[in-house]
Design an enzyme around this catalytic site. Sequence first.
Site, mmCIF file in Angstrom:
data_model
loop_
_atom_site.group_PDB
_atom_site.id
_atom_site.type_symbol
_atom_site.label_atom_id
_atom_site.label_comp_id
_atom_site.label_asym_id
_atom_site.label_seq_id
_atom_site.Cartn_x
_atom_site.Cartn_y
_atom_site.Cartn_z
ATOM 1 N N LYS A 10 20.758 -33.524 9.808
ATOM 2 C CA LYS A 10 21.383 -34.937 9.104
ATOM 3 C C LYS A 10 22.744 -35.043 8.618
ATOM 4 C CE LYS A 10 21.822 -33.237 4.791
ATOM 5 N NZ LYS A 10 23.011 -33.152 4.080
ATOM 6 N N ASP A 140 16.224 -32.387 -0.174
ATOM 7 C CA ASP A 140 16.444 -33.131 0.979
ATOM 8 C C ASP A 140 15.110 -33.290 1.772
ATOM 9 O OD1 ASP A 140 19.018 -33.657 0.767
ATOM 10 O OD2 ASP A 140 19.713 -32.140 2.177
#
Length: 299
Positions: A10, A140
């Site tokens: 990401k 996350d």
Amino acid sequence: MPLTLQSPAKINLSLEILDKRPDGYHNLDSFFLPVSLFDTLVFEEAPELSLRISPESTIPVEKIGTDNDNLILRAARILQRRHAPHAGAKITLSKHIPIGGGLGGGSSNCATTFHALNRLWDLDLSRETLEAYAAELGSDTPAFVQGGAVRMTGRGEILRPAFPDCPENRESIPPLWVVLLNCGEHCSTKEVYKHYIKELTPRPDFYYTVAHFASSGAVSQLAENLFNSLQKGVYARYPRVETSARLLKEAGAEGVLLSGSGATVFGLVRDQAHGQTVCGRLPTEMWKAVARAIYCPMV
Ligand code: C5P
């Protein structure tokens, strides 16, 4: 039948620190975006839980522990302990996402493990349950469990899809391409948060600005509005990271930003061919990749 899943990296198109919380974490407002750089995880039924690193891995893997600290095994143990005490799995990881590079590889592997074992062990747990378990293992990880582009707030656990119509509207969102560049520096996330430099003139709407320009495919405007609260502090403490950002800009990327807490930086490019041209101008000894934004959940 072995279950093979892709575990994406990401970037954050925006990462704004709002304030420090009593628990020591920071409240964030971030546009969290998976990209098409993947680790591969293979899950096979087995009497015991085990993790093996595949020799097909393309980055140095000495830093990956296959012991109790590993997020893959910690995720597996949570599911085993709470829902499947007699189940096991042989897990094989092919690593391609740089480790400790601000690309969320470890968190992504953890989220992929929750999804995979939920299927392999027929647990039928909801995505919300998996997200709650994932939040126990990192800030996350819930966003990776949800999948696709998300607005991330709170410590990272309050999530809303950036594009709620996914996957129906998949084709209507223009593709976005980036070049990822990692100079090999190691930035400790904890240290980076501790030493972040507060912006004196905060602007209130980073998330909405980047979401707007990303959804319309306006790369140049998006490039001008990328923002990461952690960047200033990281560039001050780790000059090699700032140098890599400059090199990426000079190589022709339209807007360059620190990814998460670093050390990887990313640059927006017009398309895949432009990305390859930019990569060709970067120092050969630095790790780099061209990747595409993944706006909609993969599973
Ligand atoms: O949750 P995670 O293990 O990814 O966080 C690593 C470190 O980053 C935390 O120990 C904390 O110091 C910092 N952090 C923070 N605020 C967040 C996320 C992480 O201060 N929202």
